[in-house]
Design a protein around this motif. Structure first.
Motif, PDB file in Angstrom:
ATOM      1  N   THR A 192      -1.967  32.692  29.319  1.00  0.00           N
ATOM      2  CA  THR A 192      -0.899  32.736  28.673  1.00  0.00           C
ATOM      3  C   THR A 192       0.439  33.391  28.985  1.00  0.00           C
ATOM      4  O   THR A 192       1.033  34.145  28.546  1.00  0.00           O
ATOM      5  CB  THR A 192      -1.219  33.453  27.129  1.00  0.00           C
ATOM      6  N   GLY A 193       0.442  33.202  30.470  1.00  0.00           N
ATOM      7  CA  GLY A 193       1.883  33.299  31.151  1.00  0.00           C
ATOM      8  C   GLY A 193       2.803  32.388  30.900  1.00  0.00           C
ATOM      9  O   GLY A 193       2.769  31.539  29.837  1.00  0.00           O
ATOM     10  N   SER A 194       3.863  32.145  31.514  1.00  0.00           N
ATOM     11  CA  SER A 194       4.877  31.375  31.466  1.00  0.00           C
ATOM     12  C   SER A 194       4.009  29.623  31.230  1.00  0.00           C
ATOM     13  O   SER A 194       4.670  29.151  30.377  1.00  0.00           O
ATOM     14  CB  SER A 194       5.630  31.252  32.455  1.00  0.00           C
ATOM     15  N   SER A 195       3.222  29.389  32.324  1.00  0.00           N
ATOM     16  CA  SER A 195       2.844  28.024  32.413  1.00  0.00           C
ATOM     17  C   SER A 195       2.164  27.699  31.065  1.00  0.00           C
ATOM     18  O   SER A 195       2.322  26.578  30.591  1.00  0.00           O
ATOM     19  CB  SER A 195       1.792  27.904  33.466  1.00  0.00           C
ATOM     20  N   ARG A 215      -5.917  36.922  27.753  1.00  0.00           N
ATOM     21  CA  ARG A 215      -6.513  38.182  28.192  1.00  0.00           C
ATOM     22  C   ARG A 215      -5.169  39.000  27.645  1.00  0.00           C
ATOM     23  O   ARG A 215      -5.701  39.998  27.173  1.00  0.00           O
ATOM     24  CB  ARG A 215      -6.520  38.014  29.476  1.00  0.00           C
ATOM     25  N   THR A 216      -4.247  38.658  28.038  1.00  0.00           N
ATOM     26  CA  THR A 216      -2.925  39.653  27.597  1.00  0.00           C
ATOM     27  C   THR A 216      -1.936  38.730  26.982  1.00  0.00           C
ATOM     28  O   THR A 216      -1.416  37.966  27.503  1.00  0.00           O
ATOM     29  CB  THR A 216      -2.390  40.406  28.898  1.00  0.00           C
ATOM     30  N   LYS A 334       5.976  41.939  32.794  1.00  0.00           N
ATOM     31  CA  LYS A 334       5.468  40.675  33.038  1.00  0.00           C
ATOM     32  C   LYS A 334       6.516  39.918  32.798  1.00  0.00           C
ATOM     33  O   LYS A 334       7.534  40.316  31.979  1.00  0.00           O
ATOM     34  CB  LYS A 334       4.325  40.352  32.042  1.00  0.00           C
ATOM     35  N   ARG A 335       6.917  38.747  33.665  1.00  0.00           N
ATOM     36  CA  ARG A 335       7.960  37.789  33.472  1.00  0.00           C
ATOM     37  C   ARG A 335       8.108  37.365  32.030  1.00  0.00           C
ATOM     38  O   ARG A 335       7.405  36.776  31.639  1.00  0.00           O
ATOM     39  CB  ARG A 335       7.909  36.888  34.369  1.00  0.00           C
ATOM     40  N   GLY A 386      -1.987  31.317  36.921  1.00  0.00           N
ATOM     41  CA  GLY A 386      -0.912  31.926  37.680  1.00  0.00           C
ATOM     42  C   GLY A 386      -1.421  31.846  39.288  1.00  0.00           C
ATOM     43  O   GLY A 386      -1.999  30.953  39.787  1.00  0.00           O
TER      44      GLY A 386
HETATM   45  P1  NA7 Z   1       1.189  34.102  35.219  1.00  0.00           P
HETATM   46  O1  NA7 Z   1       2.475  34.716  34.436  1.00  0.00           O
HETATM   47  O2  NA7 Z   1       0.632  34.890  36.119  1.00  0.00           O
HETATM   48  O3  NA7 Z   1       0.101  34.196  33.993  1.00  0.00           O
HETATM   49  C1  NA7 Z   1      -1.254  33.891  34.004  1.00  0.00           C
HETATM   50  C2  NA7 Z   1      -2.275  33.912  32.877  1.00  0.00           C
HETATM   51  O4  NA7 Z   1      -3.580  33.917  33.162  1.00  0.00           O
HETATM   52  C3  NA7 Z   1      -1.855  35.375  32.502  1.00  0.00           C
HETATM   53  O5  NA7 Z   1      -1.879  35.465  30.878  1.00  0.00           O
HETATM   54  C4  NA7 Z   1      -3.246  36.130  32.764  1.00  0.00           C
HETATM   55  O6  NA7 Z   1      -3.558  37.203  32.040  1.00  0.00           O
HETATM   56  C5  NA7 Z   1      -4.117  34.840  32.718  1.00  0.00           C
HETATM   57  N1  NA7 Z   1      -5.442  34.991  33.766  1.00  0.00           N
HETATM   58  C6  NA7 Z   1      -5.344  35.337  34.823  1.00  0.00           C
HETATM   59  N2  NA7 Z   1      -6.528  35.464  35.472  1.00  0.00           N
HETATM   60  C7  NA7 Z   1      -7.409  35.195  34.333  1.00  0.00           C
HETATM   61  C8  NA7 Z   1      -8.833  35.476  34.140  1.00  0.00           C
HETATM   62  N3  NA7 Z   1      -9.579  35.461  35.136  1.00  0.00           N
HETATM   63  N4  NA7 Z   1      -9.370  35.057  32.980  1.00  0.00           N
HETATM   64  C9  NA7 Z   1      -8.487  35.134  31.810  1.00  0.00           C
HETATM   65  N5  NA7 Z   1      -7.021  34.929  31.974  1.00  0.00           N
HETATM   66  C10 NA7 Z   1      -6.584  35.257  33.005  1.00  0.00           C
HETATM   67  O7  NA7 Z   1       1.174  32.967  35.819  1.00  0.00           O
HETATM   68  P2  NA7 Z   1       2.110  31.471  35.118  1.00  0.00           P
HETATM   69  O8  NA7 Z   1       1.890  30.319  35.971  1.00  0.00           O
HETATM   70  O9  NA7 Z   1       1.904  31.393  33.682  1.00  0.00           O
HETATM   71  O10 NA7 Z   1       3.418  31.885  35.522  1.00  0.00           O
HETATM   72  C11 NA7 Z   1       3.896  32.196  36.908  1.00  0.00           C
HETATM   73  C12 NA7 Z   1       5.363  32.052  37.011  1.00  0.00           C
HETATM   74  O11 NA7 Z   1       5.622  30.700  37.328  1.00  0.00           O
HETATM   75  C13 NA7 Z   1       6.181  32.290  35.815  1.00  0.00           C
HETATM   76  O12 NA7 Z   1       6.484  33.490  35.612  1.00  0.00           O
HETATM   77  C14 NA7 Z   1       7.551  31.425  36.038  1.00  0.00           C
HETATM   78  O13 NA7 Z   1       8.286  32.061  37.084  1.00  0.00           O
HETATM   79  C15 NA7 Z   1       6.795  30.194  36.976  1.00  0.00           C
HETATM   80  P3  NA7 Z   1      -3.076  38.695  32.504  1.00  0.00           P
HETATM   81  O14 NA7 Z   1      -1.680  38.853  32.153  1.00  0.00           O
HETATM   82  O15 NA7 Z   1      -3.295  38.736  33.930  1.00  0.00           O
HETATM   83  O16 NA7 Z   1      -4.366  39.663  31.844  1.00  0.00           O
END
Ligand code: NA7
Length: 548
Positions: A192-195, A215-216, A334-335, A386
């Protein structure tokens, strides 16, 4: 010369410069090199230009910088001729823009597509880099310039059982070009990051059911997207040069209002009104509401609490709302995401949130995802998990500098770079938006243009002063001082506490260090310009001895 006497690289095609990557950085770098009279070849893994916009084709993908500002400023014709349809363009339109620029500047003839660079070796005898690729003969160049993007090395979690999954799975950054139809399907989204935040509402429109594995929880503010206002477009085009100057000297490279007061010096009512004004206007300006939101935890908490209350007011199910509310970290570390209907999507009966902090994923099974609590049967899994950010794509290449030293070894404890541009021991190797430069904290286009223009001027100055055998390299002392400065800024701001891809925290085993320069694009530009004006202070510039 007999075939046996030819060293492999003697047969390699030779250029003044090789650029790795044909995204917005590589495209503009190629243009600048040509303008300066250098021969250049761009090597690109993808099938066309566009970089991140070539790969990120997931539903809902769009830029979180306003389209008008996420455009090149260097070419008046391009500014005049191109029109965006929306305030925040979607991926297909941004990719069309990249293609249009490539056509307009006739770039593709010097780009070799479908060519992934695997490594580059510096030859101390003749001061050249030999670049190897997955396909074809090596190429040689005096200058090697990486334009590989900060968010391009996809991170797919190593979940047990993924190989046994009988449905389809995708990573947002490697989306199939033909698109994916989720109509009527049960879809799992991990991340649940930007994507994820962009994708989830778009997939919910198609799928029978979406299960989100979080996760977060993240902070997100509304984009308030819509058709581009023609009056704003006219104003922007009429004032492009002045606006570009303003962006270049601003903290973030954005044309937003940077609040000058502390969040703590105004009354609660005034503060709330300011947050409300920025929330309803949409866009990246929320965190610039006050001057100290990224400097003081107490100030930051006022913004974080505002967003937390918004989440609670949007999401009707109380337990779900509480799971979505980010706690334990400051907003912006976090962004900050921009969304269109993200929190409201959880009010749909066909969208379920699974909190991995309560019930972690234990394995992927043939028909779905098993957590500590239950098994979720799904037809498809989307990993919105991510990237190995900023250094991932650089270190994926086996780059070897003086004495055969690997960049991977030189950066084993974290990247080290002077101005985010060059590393000691790696002569004539430039990293556009490399670690230690403002990059991802800013409007990437502004940062890309600044780096490309600085590098192009640096090469022209170098050649004028030292001729065609010129070498430039970061001094180890200047590099160490720069990295100290980058760390000091991270510590001075709240960024030093970031547990996110900004600091490598999302990749197991990655050294923890805040990767970008947090002092702002305006200050950074001034420093780079000063370094150049002082005869490239902190760089060693020489000519390779004749006959070497
Ligand atoms: P991000 O911002 O790194 O988000 C990745 C998400 O995936 C984040 O919520 C992570 O949770 C989650 N994550 C990563 N690994 C796992 C595992 N193993 N299990 C569960 N959840 C996981 O990537 P985005 O593609 O959304 O965005 C990247 C940038 O691209 C963005 O900021 C823009 O600039 C464009 P976490 O927070 O690590 O607990």
């Amino acid at each position: 010369m007999s075939e046996t006497l030819v060293r492999p690289h003697d047969r390699a095609a030779r250029f003044d410069a090789i650029v790795v990557g044909a995204g917005f950085a590589g495209m503009y770098m190629l243009h600048r090199l040509r303008v300066s009279g250098f021969t250049a070849r761009v090597l690109e893994a993808g099938g066309d230009v566009g970089g991140t916009w070539y790969w990120n084709r997931y539903p809902g993908a769009r830029c979180d910088v306003e389209s008008l500002e996420y455009s090149y400023s260097f070419c008046p014709e391009i500014t005049r001729e191109w029109s965006w349809s929306e305030r925040y363009a979607a991926q297909p339109e941004i990719l069309r823009y990249a293609g249009y620029v490539a056509d307009r500047l006739n770039l593709r003839e010097d780009i070799r597509f479908g060519t992934r660079v695997t490594g580059a070796v510096y030859d101390e005898d003749d001061g050249c880099w030999t670049v190897t690729t997955e396909h074809g003969a090596p190429l040689r160049a005096r200058f090697l310039i990486t334009a590989v993007g900060c968010l391009s090395a996809a991170n797919v979690p190593d979940l047990p059982g993924l190989g046994s999954f009988e449905g389809r799975w995708y990573h947002t950054g490697r989306w199939p070009h033909e698109g994916v139809d989720f109509t009527g399907e049960r879809v799992a989204v991990v991340g649940t990051g930007s994507s994820g935040i962009q994708l989830i509402p778009a997939v919910a429109e198609q799928a029978a059911h979406v299960t989100v594995f979080q996760r977060t929880p993240n902070f997100s503010t509304p984009a308030v997207n819509g058709p581009l206002d023609p009056a704003r477009e006219r104003w922007f085009k009429d004032n492009r040069d002045a606006l570009a100057r303003r962006a270049r000297t601003s903290p973030g490279g954005f044309l937003i209002e940077y609040g000058e007061r502390s969040a703590l010096e105004v009354s609660p009512e005034e503060r709330l009104a300011e947050f409300e004004r920025r929330w309803s206007r949409g866009g990246v300006g929320f965190l610039a509401a006050f001057s100290d939101l990224l400097l003081s935890e107490e100030a930051n908490r006022t913004a974080a609490d505002f967003v937390r209350d918004k989440i609670r007011s949007i999401v009707t199910d109380r337990a779900t709302a509480e799971r979505l509310v980010p706690t334990g970290y400051s907003i912006g570390l976090k962004r900050l995401c921009l969304d269109t209907g993200y929190y409201a999507v959880y009010n749909r009966p066909d969208v379920t949130l699974v909190d991995l902090r309560e019930t972690p994923i234990t394995e992927i099974v043939p028909n779905g995802i098993r957590t500590a609590g239950e098994t979720f049967d799904v037809d498809a899994v989307v990993f919105a998990t991510g990237y190995d950010a900023i250094t991932g794509a650089l270190l994926a290449m086996d780059i070897r500098g003086r004495g055969g030293r690997r960049l991977r070894d030189a950066w084993a404890a974290g990247p080290s770079s002077y101005l985010g541009l060059m590393s000691a021991g790696f002569p004539n190797l430039f990293t556009i938006t490399g670690p230690g430069s403002p990059s991802v904290l800013t409007n990437m286009i502004v940062s890309i243009e600044q780096h490309v223009e600085w590098i192009a001027a640096c090469l022209a100055d170098l050649e004028r002063a030292f001729g065609p055998r010129a070498l430039i390299e970061a001094e180890a002392g200047a590099e160490a001082a720069w990295m100290d400065h980058v760390r000091e800024l991270a510590e001075f701001t709240l960024y030093g506490r970031a547990e996110s891809w900004y600091s490598g925290a999302n990749i197991a085993g990655k050294p923890r260090t805040f990767l970008p320069y947090a002092g702002g694009v305006g200050n950074y530009r001034a420093m780079c310009d000063r370094v150049a004006a002082r005869g490239y202070e902190g760089f060693l510039r020489t000519a390779l001895p004749e006959g070497a």
